[in-house]
Motif scaffolding. Structure first.
Motif, mmCIF file in Angstrom:
data_model
loop_
_atom_site.group_PDB
_atom_site.id
_atom_site.type_symbol
_atom_site.label_atom_id
_atom_site.label_comp_id
_atom_site.label_asym_id
_atom_site.label_seq_id
_atom_site.Cartn_x
_atom_site.Cartn_y
_atom_site.Cartn_z
ATOM 1 N N GLY A 21 0.813 -1.214 0.000
ATOM 2 C CA GLY A 21 0.000 0.000 0.000
ATOM 3 C C GLY A 21 0.837 1.250 0.000
ATOM 4 O O GLY A 21 0.519 2.228 -0.702
ATOM 5 N N ALA A 22 1.933 1.254 0.769
ATOM 6 C CA ALA A 22 2.817 2.428 0.811
ATOM 7 C C ALA A 22 3.459 2.678 -0.549
ATOM 8 O O ALA A 22 3.582 3.832 -0.988
ATOM 9 C CB ALA A 22 3.889 2.219 1.872
ATOM 10 N N ARG A 23 3.826 1.619 -1.243
ATOM 11 C CA ARG A 23 4.451 1.787 -2.555
ATOM 12 C C ARG A 23 3.440 2.208 -3.616
ATOM 13 O O ARG A 23 3.788 2.949 -4.536
ATOM 14 C CB ARG A 23 5.142 0.471 -2.951
ATOM 15 N N VAL A 24 2.212 1.765 -3.501
ATOM 16 C CA VAL A 24 1.171 2.218 -4.427
ATOM 17 C C VAL A 24 0.933 3.717 -4.256
ATOM 18 O O VAL A 24 0.818 4.458 -5.236
ATOM 19 C CB VAL A 24 -0.132 1.425 -4.195
ATOM 20 N N VAL A 25 0.871 4.162 -3.008
ATOM 21 C CA VAL A 25 0.688 5.596 -2.743
ATOM 22 C C VAL A 25 1.880 6.396 -3.277
ATOM 23 O O VAL A 25 1.716 7.448 -3.905
ATOM 24 C CB VAL A 25 0.507 5.839 -1.231
ATOM 25 N N ALA A 26 3.094 5.883 -3.058
ATOM 26 C CA ALA A 26 4.286 6.571 -3.548
ATOM 27 C C ALA A 26 4.298 6.639 -5.073
ATOM 28 O O ALA A 26 4.682 7.666 -5.657
ATOM 29 C CB ALA A 26 5.545 5.867 -3.037
ATOM 30 N N ALA A 27 3.868 5.563 -5.724
ATOM 31 C CA ALA A 27 3.817 5.562 -7.185
ATOM 32 C C ALA A 27 2.790 6.567 -7.696
ATOM 33 O O ALA A 27 3.040 7.290 -8.672
ATOM 34 C CB ALA A 27 3.479 4.158 -7.695
ATOM 35 N N ALA A 28 1.629 6.631 -7.044
ATOM 36 C CA ALA A 28 0.607 7.603 -7.444
ATOM 37 C C ALA A 28 1.101 9.023 -7.254
ATOM 38 O O ALA A 28 0.853 9.904 -8.102
ATOM 39 C CB ALA A 28 -0.670 7.365 -6.642
ATOM 40 N N LEU A 29 1.815 9.284 -6.158
ATOM 41 C CA LEU A 29 2.370 10.624 -5.926
ATOM 42 C C LEU A 29 3.385 10.986 -7.004
ATOM 43 O O LEU A 29 3.444 12.140 -7.454
ATOM 44 C CB LEU A 29 3.019 10.692 -4.545
ATOM 45 N N ALA A 30 4.193 9.988 -7.414
ATOM 46 C CA ALA A 30 5.182 10.252 -8.455
ATOM 47 C C ALA A 30 4.509 10.572 -9.783
ATOM 48 O O ALA A 30 4.940 11.471 -10.519
ATOM 49 C CB ALA A 30 6.108 9.048 -8.597
ATOM 50 N N MET A 32 1.503 11.859 -10.217
ATOM 51 C CA MET A 32 0.844 13.154 -10.100
ATOM 52 C C MET A 32 1.809 14.290 -9.760
ATOM 53 O O MET A 32 1.405 15.432 -9.608
ATOM 54 C CB MET A 32 -0.254 13.077 -9.041
ATOM 55 N N LYS A 33 3.114 13.926 -9.610
ATOM 56 C CA LYS A 33 4.168 14.917 -9.329
ATOM 57 C C LYS A 33 3.879 15.694 -8.048
ATOM 58 O O LYS A 33 3.968 16.917 -8.005
ATOM 59 C CB LYS A 33 4.324 15.874 -10.508
ATOM 60 N N LEU A 34 3.545 14.936 -7.009
ATOM 61 C CA LEU A 34 3.300 15.530 -5.696
ATOM 62 C C LEU A 34 4.418 15.107 -4.745
ATOM 63 O O LEU A 34 4.940 14.002 -4.833
ATOM 64 C CB LEU A 34 1.951 15.067 -5.139
ATOM 65 N N ASN A 35 4.773 16.015 -3.834
ATOM 66 C CA ASN A 35 5.832 15.730 -2.879
ATOM 67 C C ASN A 35 5.329 15.078 -1.602
ATOM 68 O O ASN A 35 6.113 14.503 -0.849
ATOM 69 C CB ASN A 35 6.583 17.020 -2.525
ATOM 70 N N ASP A 38 -0.334 15.423 1.270
ATOM 71 C CA ASP A 38 -1.099 16.643 1.538
ATOM 72 C C ASP A 38 -1.024 17.641 0.389
ATOM 73 O O ASP A 38 -1.614 18.726 0.468
ATOM 74 C CB ASP A 38 -0.595 17.316 2.827
ATOM 75 N N GLY A 39 -0.276 17.300 -0.673
ATOM 76 C CA GLY A 39 -0.142 18.209 -1.798
ATOM 77 C C GLY A 39 -1.425 18.321 -2.610
ATOM 78 O O GLY A 39 -2.347 17.512 -2.478
ATOM 79 N N ILE A 40 -1.490 19.326 -3.445
ATOM 80 C CA ILE A 40 -2.656 19.583 -4.292
ATOM 81 C C ILE A 40 -2.281 19.297 -5.736
ATOM 82 O O ILE A 40 -1.313 19.841 -6.265
ATOM 83 C CB ILE A 40 -3.144 21.035 -4.150
ATOM 84 N N PHE A 41 -3.070 18.456 -6.363
ATOM 85 C CA PHE A 41 -2.830 18.085 -7.756
ATOM 86 C C PHE A 41 -3.452 19.155 -8.654
ATOM 87 O O PHE A 41 -4.667 19.209 -8.819
ATOM 88 C CB PHE A 41 -3.427 16.711 -8.025
ATOM 89 N N VAL A 42 -2.605 19.998 -9.240
ATOM 90 C CA VAL A 42 -3.111 21.135 -10.024
ATOM 91 C C VAL A 42 -3.544 20.729 -11.421
ATOM 92 O O VAL A 42 -4.318 21.438 -12.064
ATOM 93 C CB VAL A 42 -2.029 22.240 -10.113
ATOM 94 N N ASP A 43 -3.060 19.588 -11.914
ATOM 95 C CA ASP A 43 -3.388 19.162 -13.274
ATOM 96 C C ASP A 43 -4.562 18.198 -13.304
ATOM 97 O O ASP A 43 -4.681 17.366 -14.209
ATOM 98 C CB ASP A 43 -2.169 18.496 -13.931
#
Length: 234
Positions: A21-30, A32-35, A38-43
């Motif tokens: 689950g942690a790696r799935v979240v990390a992959a999704a953040l990558a 969506m280019k989020l750090n 809590d980041g906001i996906f502008v695209d």
């Protein structure tokens, strides 16, 4: 703490679920280019997410999930090589990359993510999704065939494919796909495989017979079997 993993199966499964689950979240953040989470996906393609329909939200999540799977789980070249090896084609794989030049850490993480697709199988069982369950068996077939220690499971998966697509009538095939699970609780999820249900039956019967001691007889055992079946159907 347990000295052996097989003595703490549930904690080991929970830790594995957490890692995947942690790696799935990390992959999704990558993607969506989020750090951070809590980041906001502008695209975001949805102009107004609060007013977007459920269908459009579902479509977007499916597209995002497919990007995670294609980019961080499935190795297309590796799967092609696996299929070719099973089919007897020992030729060169496309790309011609040297295995010594691969990123070992990345390969390890992708292997973990690929093995993490077992969670999809568990979720399909829990939700009683027969079609997704069958799709998972198709995916496992190649891997089970490639593992010399799981040949019998590969044959079982292959036989299941033969039954659904060739041997059974459409009605019987439909029943095989959608009648492989059972539910013991009145909830949206919580289905279990029929063979696991049989193990529960056997355990209850053995405990009951053990408590009977010298009073155990064929008549009493038959009565216990009938009571267990009726109880689990309520």
């Amino acid at each position: 703490m347990k000295a052996r993993v097989d003595s703490a199966v549930k904690p080991a499964h929970s830790f594995f679920d957490l890692c995947v689950g942690a790696r799935v979240v990390a992959a999704a953040l990558a993607i969506m280019k989020l750090n951070s989470i809590d980041g906001i996906f502008v695209d975001l393609p949805l102009a107004d997410a609060s007013k977007a329909s459920k269908a459009s939200k579902r479509k977007y999540l499916q597209e995002l999930a497919s990007q995670v799977v294609d980019g961080y789980v499935l190795n297309i070249d590796q799967n092609k090589e696996l299929a070719n090896r099973i089919m007897g084609d020992q030729g060169q794989t496309q790309g011609g990359e040297d295995s010594n030049e691969c990123d070992d850490m990345l390969a390890n993480q992708k292997a973990l993510m690929e093995y993490g697709l077992l969670l999809n199988f568990k979720d399909a069982i829990s939700e009683g999704d027969g079609d997704r369950n069958l799709c998972c068996w198709k995916f496992f077939l190649l891997h089970l065939r490639n593992d010399k220690h799981n040949t019998k499971y590969a044959l079982e998966a292959l036989y299941l494919m033969f039954q659904v697509n060739l041997l059974l009538t459409p009605k019987a095939a439909h029943e095989l796909i959608w009648n492989r699970l059972a539910k013991l609780r009145n909830c949206l999820v919580g289905n279990i495989p029929l063979d696991l249900l049989l193990e529960f039956y056997n355990r209850l019967l053995k405990d009951a017979v053990k408590k009977l001691g010298p009073n155990a007889s064929q008549k009493s055992i038959d009565r216990i079997c009938k009571s267990i079946t009726v109880f689990t159907r309520v």
